[in-house]
Design an enzyme around this catalytic site. Sequence first.
Site, short mmCIF file in Angstrom:
data_model
loop_
_atom_site.label_atom_id
_atom_site.label_comp_id
_atom_site.label_asym_id
_atom_site.label_seq_id
_atom_site.Cartn_x
_atom_site.Cartn_y
_atom_site.Cartn_z
N TYR A 207 48.26 76.27 -5.08
CA TYR A 207 48.10 74.81 -5.00
C TYR A 207 48.61 74.25 -6.33
O TYR A 207 48.03 74.52 -7.38
CB TYR A 207 46.62 74.43 -4.83
CG TYR A 207 46.06 74.72 -3.44
CD1 TYR A 207 45.65 76.01 -3.08
CD2 TYR A 207 45.91 73.70 -2.50
CE1 TYR A 207 45.13 76.25 -1.81
CE2 TYR A 207 45.38 73.94 -1.24
CZ TYR A 207 45.00 75.22 -0.91
OH TYR A 207 44.48 75.48 0.35
N LYS A 304 40.17 72.69 5.94
CA LYS A 304 38.86 72.61 6.61
C LYS A 304 38.89 72.23 8.09
O LYS A 304 37.92 72.48 8.81
CB LYS A 304 37.97 71.58 5.88
CG LYS A 304 37.45 72.05 4.56
CD LYS A 304 36.39 73.12 4.75
CE LYS A 304 36.07 73.87 3.47
NZ LYS A 304 36.32 75.28 3.51
N TYR A 391 35.43 76.22 -0.58
CA TYR A 391 36.66 76.67 0.08
C TYR A 391 36.36 77.80 1.07
O TYR A 391 36.89 77.81 2.19
CB TYR A 391 37.67 77.13 -0.97
CG TYR A 391 39.09 77.24 -0.45
CD1 TYR A 391 40.03 76.23 -0.68
CD2 TYR A 391 39.51 78.37 0.27
CE1 TYR A 391 41.33 76.34 -0.19
CE2 TYR A 391 40.80 78.48 0.76
CZ TYR A 391 41.71 77.47 0.52
OH TYR A 391 42.99 77.57 1.01
P1 RFL Z 1 43.57 69.77 18.61
O1 RFL Z 1 44.10 71.07 18.10
O2 RFL Z 1 44.27 68.53 18.28
O3 RFL Z 1 43.47 69.93 20.19
C1 RFL Z 1 43.22 68.82 21.04
C2 RFL Z 1 43.88 69.10 22.39
O4 RFL Z 1 43.57 68.04 23.30
C3 RFL Z 1 44.76 67.72 24.05
N1 RFL Z 1 44.59 66.37 24.61
C4 RFL Z 1 44.29 66.11 25.91
N2 RFL Z 1 44.09 66.92 26.97
C5 RFL Z 1 43.83 66.33 28.17
N3 RFL Z 1 43.78 64.99 28.35
C6 RFL Z 1 43.98 64.14 27.32
N4 RFL Z 1 43.94 62.82 27.50
C7 RFL Z 1 44.25 64.70 26.02
N5 RFL Z 1 44.50 64.16 24.80
C8 RFL Z 1 44.70 65.18 23.96
C9 RFL Z 1 45.85 67.88 23.01
O5 RFL Z 1 47.14 68.04 23.61
C10 RFL Z 1 45.40 69.14 22.26
O6 RFL Z 1 45.89 70.32 22.87
O7 RFL Z 1 42.05 69.57 18.16
P2 RFL Z 1 40.86 70.64 17.88
O8 RFL Z 1 40.76 71.64 19.00
O9 RFL Z 1 39.69 69.82 17.53
O10 RFL Z 1 41.35 71.48 16.61
C11 RFL Z 1 41.44 70.88 15.35
C12 RFL Z 1 42.57 71.53 14.53
O11 RFL Z 1 43.75 71.55 15.33
C13 RFL Z 1 42.85 70.79 13.20
O12 RFL Z 1 41.65 70.33 12.63
C14 RFL Z 1 43.54 71.70 12.17
O13 RFL Z 1 44.82 72.09 12.61
C15 RFL Z 1 43.66 71.01 10.81
N6 RFL Z 1 44.43 71.78 9.80
C16 RFL Z 1 43.87 72.83 9.12
N7 RFL Z 1 42.59 73.22 9.37
C17 RFL Z 1 42.08 74.32 8.75
O14 RFL Z 1 40.88 74.63 8.98
N8 RFL Z 1 42.79 75.11 7.86
C18 RFL Z 1 44.08 74.79 7.56
O15 RFL Z 1 44.72 75.55 6.82
C19 RFL Z 1 44.65 73.61 8.16
N9 RFL Z 1 45.92 73.26 7.90
C20 RFL Z 1 45.76 71.44 9.55
C21 RFL Z 1 46.49 72.20 8.56
C22 RFL Z 1 46.40 70.39 10.23
C23 RFL Z 1 47.72 70.09 9.95
N10 RFL Z 1 48.29 69.06 10.71
C24 RFL Z 1 49.55 69.14 11.34
C25 RFL Z 1 47.47 67.92 11.11
C26 RFL Z 1 47.80 71.90 8.27
C27 RFL Z 1 48.41 70.82 8.93
C28 RFL Z 1 49.83 70.50 8.54
C1 PHB Z 2 48.57 76.50 5.90
O1 PHB Z 2 48.82 77.70 5.69
O2 PHB Z 2 49.08 75.87 6.83
C2 PHB Z 2 47.63 75.79 5.00
C3 PHB Z 2 46.96 76.50 4.03
C4 PHB Z 2 46.08 75.84 3.17
C5 PHB Z 2 45.89 74.48 3.31
C6 PHB Z 2 46.54 73.77 4.29
C7 PHB Z 2 47.43 74.42 5.15
O3 PHB Z 2 45.03 73.85 2.46
#
Ligand code: RFL
Ligand code: PHB
Length: 396
Positions: A207, A304, A391
């Site tokens: 980071y 998170k 973390y």
């Molecule tokens: P999701 O994964 O958004 O899934 C929701 C699903 O609902 C569908 N949907 C519908 N289905 C039917 N009818 C409708 N009307 C609908 N509307 C929507 C969608 O198509 C989708 O498939 O939510 P969920 O399950 O709550 O999961 C949450 C996680 O995806 C999210 O919090 C994490 O990805 C966040 N995040 C990270 N979290 C971590 O714990 N560690 C990480 O390292 C981390 N890195 C990240 C991240 C999120 C990122 N982005 C792109 C926001 C890195 C990034 C870049």
């Molecule tokens: C990732 O690997 O996508 C990633 C890792 C750490 C973070 C966010 C995203 O804090």
Amino acid sequence: MRTQPGRTQVGIVGAGPAGLLLSHLLALRGIESVVVEIRSRAYCEARQRAGVLEDGSVRLLREAGLASRLDREGLEHGGIYLQFAGERHHIDFRKLTGGRTVTVYAQTEIVKDLINERLARGGEIAFEVTDTEVDRLDSERPVLCYTIPDGIRHEVVCDAIAGCDGFHGVCRQRIPAGLLRITERDYPYAWLGILADVPPSTDELIYAHHPNGFALHSLRSPTTSRLYLQVEPDESIENWPDQRIWDELGRRLELPGSGWTLKQGPVFDKSVTPMRSFVSAPMRYGRLFLAGDAAHIVPPTGAKGLNLAISDVAVLAPALDALLRGEPGVADAYSDNCLRRVWRSTHFSWWMTTMLHRTPGADDMEAQLQLAQLRYLIQSTAAATSLAENYTGLRS
Ligand code: RFL
Ligand code: PHB
């Protein structure tokens, strides 16, 4: 249009990690569910997002029988590097927390494992549905309606509905506005993320705080790197050809005089993500329960979001089990139980984000306060322990 009536115990909207894991945890308790998803299976399995699991999330997946590939392919990390003022410092989670770690295992892989497991055990997942609606939420028989690709409209009567449909879903909007308390903040920057076919140039995540903005070096496997750059909130991806991304990553991650270099390789995925904190309370209305990003969003700096989604459904599965057996107490406590953890993670994610990013237009006072905080983290065991325990995941 043909309408087909149906019946299940729990209707689940969304086949992301929250919806799929809830369906699995309910099945382990003998509870039947139907999952509906607007996207295709291939899209859900390819959507690039999180990469870091807290040790509690790994334990939960293991106990639920979902970790055979995670245990083979997941990469256990005992710390992170914090980089600022041209120096890189290791924060040793194992030493600071009595042995706790995190595991790098992509969200895409968790989703693949969950879909395989549900389908192998006869679980029902309807992909590519349209016009999802949830209704009669304040009754004991809420209904989940959706149209499948061949045009048949399904009306499934449920005992409870779980809104696991992410930030842009339809379920949260069905809670009367007067009952919801929304707390949110947008940050004046975004992340440009890439996946590249090149072995990581680091053994643990870096980071980096830099005058040009934040950078993060993460990874997906011994042969795939995941890297992020702070960019303008409305940045267009067209402004960032691959070589400009590598040059800027090289500048923000460089360690003058150390001999360390950033290995470059072919970029095969590129996207810009806005940064937002958002909490919607309560996480329940009648027989509708929200989980994961449907109820809360954190900026990704603290890793998170996925872990919160996993923790929500770990609380929701036994709560629904008790509710369906006529004991409403645990379900009544669901929202308050989750929101305490959600706010802790919201604070940690805000703190990591504001400490590490360059705030556009910030004065020297703000820049010096960030550096003072970062220096304190590497000087004080107490301060480093606070970062490490948040973390790796506070036990609740
Ligand atoms: P999701 O994964 O958004 O899934 C929701 C699903 O609902 C569908 N949907 C519908 N289905 C039917 N009818 C409708 N009307 C609908 N509307 C929507 C969608 O198509 C989708 O498939 O939510 P969920 O399950 O709550 O999961 C949450 C996680 O995806 C999210 O919090 C994490 O990805 C966040 N995040 C990270 N979290 C971590 O714990 N560690 C990480 O390292 C981390 N890195 C990240 C991240 C999120 C990122 N982005 C792109 C926001 C890195 C990034 C870049
Ligand atoms: C990732 O690997 O996508 C990633 C890792 C750490 C973070 C966010 C995203 O804090």
